[in-house]
Motif scaffolding. Structure first.
Motif, PDB file in Angstrom:
ATOM      1  N   ALA A  68       0.808  -1.225   0.000  1.00 38.45           N
ATOM      2  CA  ALA A  68       0.000   0.000   0.000  1.00 38.45           C
ATOM      3  C   ALA A  68       0.845   1.281   0.000  1.00 38.45           C
ATOM      4  CB  ALA A  68      -0.972  -0.011   1.176  1.00 38.45           C
ATOM      5  N   PRO A  69       1.876   1.389   0.858  1.00 39.27           N
ATOM      6  CA  PRO A  69       2.678   2.618   0.827  1.00 39.27           C
ATOM      7  C   PRO A  69       3.379   2.831  -0.509  1.00 39.27           C
ATOM      8  CG  PRO A  69       3.081   1.391   2.839  1.00 39.27           C
ATOM      9  CD  PRO A  69       2.297   0.489   1.949  1.00 39.27           C
ATOM     10  N   GLN A  70       3.822   1.744  -1.148  1.00 41.50           N
ATOM     11  CA  GLN A  70       4.463   1.864  -2.466  1.00 41.50           C
ATOM     12  C   GLN A  70       3.507   2.464  -3.481  1.00 41.50           C
ATOM     13  OE1 GLN A  70       6.398  -1.634  -4.065  1.00 41.50           O
ATOM     14  NE2 GLN A  70       6.948  -2.369  -2.044  1.00 41.50           N
ATOM     15  N   LEU A  71       2.294   1.910  -3.537  1.00 39.25           N
ATOM     16  CA  LEU A  71       1.307   2.385  -4.509  1.00 39.25           C
ATOM     17  C   LEU A  71       0.863   3.805  -4.190  1.00 39.25           C
ATOM     18  CD1 LEU A  71      -0.897  -0.794  -5.043  1.00 39.25           C
ATOM     19  CD2 LEU A  71       1.167  -0.068  -6.255  1.00 39.25           C
ATOM     20  N   ASN A  72       0.698   4.090  -2.909  1.00 40.66           N
ATOM     21  CA  ASN A  72       0.287   5.434  -2.500  1.00 40.66           C
ATOM     22  C   ASN A  72       1.334   6.469  -2.893  1.00 40.66           C
ATOM     23  OD1 ASN A  72      -1.717   7.049  -1.270  1.00 40.66           O
ATOM     24  ND2 ASN A  72      -0.503   7.180   0.599  1.00 40.66           N
ATOM     25  N   PHE A  88       3.184   2.401 -11.415  1.00 44.47           N
ATOM     26  CA  PHE A  88       2.134   1.651 -10.725  1.00 44.47           C
ATOM     27  C   PHE A  88       2.093   0.216 -11.238  1.00 44.47           C
ATOM     28  CE2 PHE A  88      -2.003   0.023  -9.753  1.00 44.47           C
ATOM     29  CZ  PHE A  88      -2.380   0.616  -8.563  1.00 44.47           C
ATOM     30  N   SER A  89       2.063   0.056 -12.558  1.00 44.43           N
ATOM     31  CA  SER A  89       1.978  -1.284 -13.140  1.00 44.43           C
ATOM     32  C   SER A  89       3.204  -2.114 -12.788  1.00 44.43           C
ATOM     33  CB  SER A  89       1.826  -1.189 -14.664  1.00 44.43           C
ATOM     34  OG  SER A  89       0.619  -0.545 -15.014  1.00 44.43           O
ATOM     35  N   HIS A  90       4.378  -1.524 -12.918  1.00 41.68           N
ATOM     36  CA  HIS A  90       5.614  -2.266 -12.626  1.00 41.68           C
ATOM     37  C   HIS A  90       5.662  -2.674 -11.163  1.00 41.68           C
ATOM     38  CE1 HIS A  90       9.885  -3.066 -11.934  1.00 41.68           C
ATOM     39  NE2 HIS A  90       9.959  -3.333 -13.225  1.00 41.68           N
ATOM     40  N   ILE A 155      -9.708   2.629 -12.725  1.00 43.52           N
ATOM     41  CA  ILE A 155     -10.286   1.288 -12.798  1.00 43.52           C
ATOM     42  C   ILE A 155      -9.622   0.476 -13.909  1.00 43.52           C
ATOM     43  CG2 ILE A 155     -12.378  -0.021 -13.369  1.00 43.52           C
ATOM     44  CD1 ILE A 155     -13.970   2.184 -11.921  1.00 43.52           C
ATOM     45  N   ASN A 156      -9.367   1.101 -15.039  1.00 41.18           N
ATOM     46  CA  ASN A 156      -8.688   0.409 -16.140  1.00 41.18           C
ATOM     47  C   ASN A 156      -7.298  -0.061 -15.725  1.00 41.18           C
ATOM     48  OD1 ASN A 156     -10.851   0.783 -17.861  1.00 41.18           O
ATOM     49  ND2 ASN A 156      -9.996   2.599 -18.858  1.00 41.18           N
ATOM     50  N   ILE A 157      -6.574   0.809 -15.043  1.00 38.76           N
ATOM     51  CA  ILE A 157      -5.232   0.443 -14.575  1.00 38.76           C
ATOM     52  C   ILE A 157      -5.304  -0.749 -13.627  1.00 38.76           C
ATOM     53  CG2 ILE A 157      -3.230   1.212 -13.238  1.00 38.76           C
ATOM     54  CD1 ILE A 157      -3.902   4.090 -14.215  1.00 38.76           C
ATOM     55  N   MET A 158      -6.222  -0.674 -12.661  1.00 44.01           N
ATOM     56  CA  MET A 158      -6.357  -1.754 -11.690  1.00 44.01           C
ATOM     57  C   MET A 158      -6.783  -3.059 -12.366  1.00 44.01           C
ATOM     58  SD  MET A 158      -5.481  -0.631  -8.725  1.00 44.01           S
ATOM     59  CE  MET A 158      -6.127  -1.893  -7.634  1.00 44.01           C
ATOM     60  N   ALA A 159      -7.775  -2.972 -13.244  1.00 44.02           N
ATOM     61  CA  ALA A 159      -8.308  -4.184 -13.876  1.00 44.02           C
ATOM     62  C   ALA A 159      -7.257  -4.886 -14.724  1.00 44.02           C
ATOM     63  CB  ALA A 159      -9.523  -3.827 -14.731  1.00 44.02           C
ATOM     64  N   LEU A 160      -6.522  -4.134 -15.514  1.00 45.49           N
ATOM     65  CA  LEU A 160      -5.524  -4.742 -16.394  1.00 45.49           C
ATOM     66  C   LEU A 160      -4.353  -5.332 -15.621  1.00 45.49           C
ATOM     67  CD1 LEU A 160      -5.523  -2.132 -19.302  1.00 45.49           C
ATOM     68  CD2 LEU A 160      -6.232  -4.521 -19.454  1.00 45.49           C
ATOM     69  N   ASN A 161      -4.100  -4.804 -14.441  1.00 47.14           N
ATOM     70  CA  ASN A 161      -3.022  -5.350 -13.616  1.00 47.14           C
ATOM     71  C   ASN A 161      -3.475  -6.533 -12.768  1.00 47.14           C
ATOM     72  OD1 ASN A 161      -0.479  -3.816 -13.972  1.00 47.14           O
ATOM     73  ND2 ASN A 161      -1.750  -2.065 -13.454  1.00 47.14           N
ATOM     74  N   ALA A 192       3.891  -3.822 -20.651  1.00 52.57           N
ATOM     75  CA  ALA A 192       2.848  -3.902 -21.682  1.00 52.57           C
ATOM     76  C   ALA A 192       1.561  -3.210 -21.246  1.00 52.57           C
ATOM     77  CB  ALA A 192       2.563  -5.362 -22.035  1.00 52.57           C
ATOM     78  N   VAL A 193       1.191  -3.365 -19.995  1.00 54.73           N
ATOM     79  CA  VAL A 193      -0.036  -2.727 -19.494  1.00 54.73           C
ATOM     80  C   VAL A 193       0.082  -1.207 -19.601  1.00 54.73           C
ATOM     81  CG1 VAL A 193      -1.434  -2.273 -17.434  1.00 54.73           C
ATOM     82  CG2 VAL A 193      -0.704  -4.592 -17.952  1.00 54.73           C
TER      83      VAL A 193
END
Length: 205
Positions: A68-72, A88-90, A155-161, A192-193
């Motif tokens: 969580a802290p990384q993503l935040n 975020f994706s990586h 949402i697109n970022i989250m869903a594809l990951n 790719a994402v």
């Protein structure tokens, strides 16, 4: 029995449980094999964690407290939207490769125990996308990216990951590949994402 819980023993239990959960999942894991892996008896394991569910939640919270802290930080730093999407994706994919039980556990708990998810949301470092939303809205307004709601983009970022992890068995069947080839695809998705999303929202001038 000594009623003082030892932090080393607790850490050993969590590490052992993480290993078993990664191998067999929540449903397949057994408390006895977790105790064996930790080098303790089952009674002591139940003293530290009264049930497999509570142990699984503890393992999850420990891992999530690292993610969580990384993503935040990625979402709220001063980098561009494109850099945020890449980072975020990586970061997410790299982390879940090491903790593959996380996405399925979240989905399981969303349906079975929504209060647990609400508790996670209240955590101090739970990702806050307010700054990301403003940044997206500003870039839409100045014509840098296509007209997309920030919420839809997130949402697109989250869903594809997330989906390639929770849907792995189905996807392997659809594209007819084994674990080794699929793991390679997951590695490739670290970039790719982000490339896919950035190309979808970017306006070429």
């Amino acid at each position: 029995m000594n009623k003082t819980k030892d932090t080393t023993t607790e850490s050993n239990i969590l590490n052992a449980a993480k290993h078993i959960f990664q191998q067999k999942g929540m449903m397949g894991a057994r408390m006895q094999e977790i105790a064996d892996k930790a080098g303790i008896n089952k009674a002591l394991l139940h003293y530290y964690f009264r049930s497999k569910q509570l142990l699984f939640e503890a393992v999850f919270k420990k891992a999530f407290s690292l993610l969580a802290p990384q993503l935040n930080e990625v979402i709220n730093d001063d980098s561009s939207i494109c850099e945020k999407i890449k980072n975020f994706s990586h970061n997410y994919i790299s982390f879940v490769i090491k903790h593959p039980y996380l996405p399925n556990f979240i989905l399981q708990e969303l349906n079975r125990n929504p209060d647990f998810v609400q508790d996670l949301i209240k955590e101090k470092n739970f990702p806050n996308i307010s700054k990301f939303k403003k940044q997206v809205n500003d870039k839409v307004a100045d014509g840098t990216i296509r007209n997309i709601k920030a919420e839809q983009l997130f949402i697109n970022i989250m869903a594809l990951n997330i989906f390639p992890f929770v849907g792995a068995p189905l996807l392997k069947g659809f594209i007819n590949i084994g674990d080794k080839e699929y793991n390679q695809l997951i590695e490739e998705r670290k970039t790719a994402v982000a490339d896919f999303i950035i190309n979808a929202i970017k306006i070429n001038k």
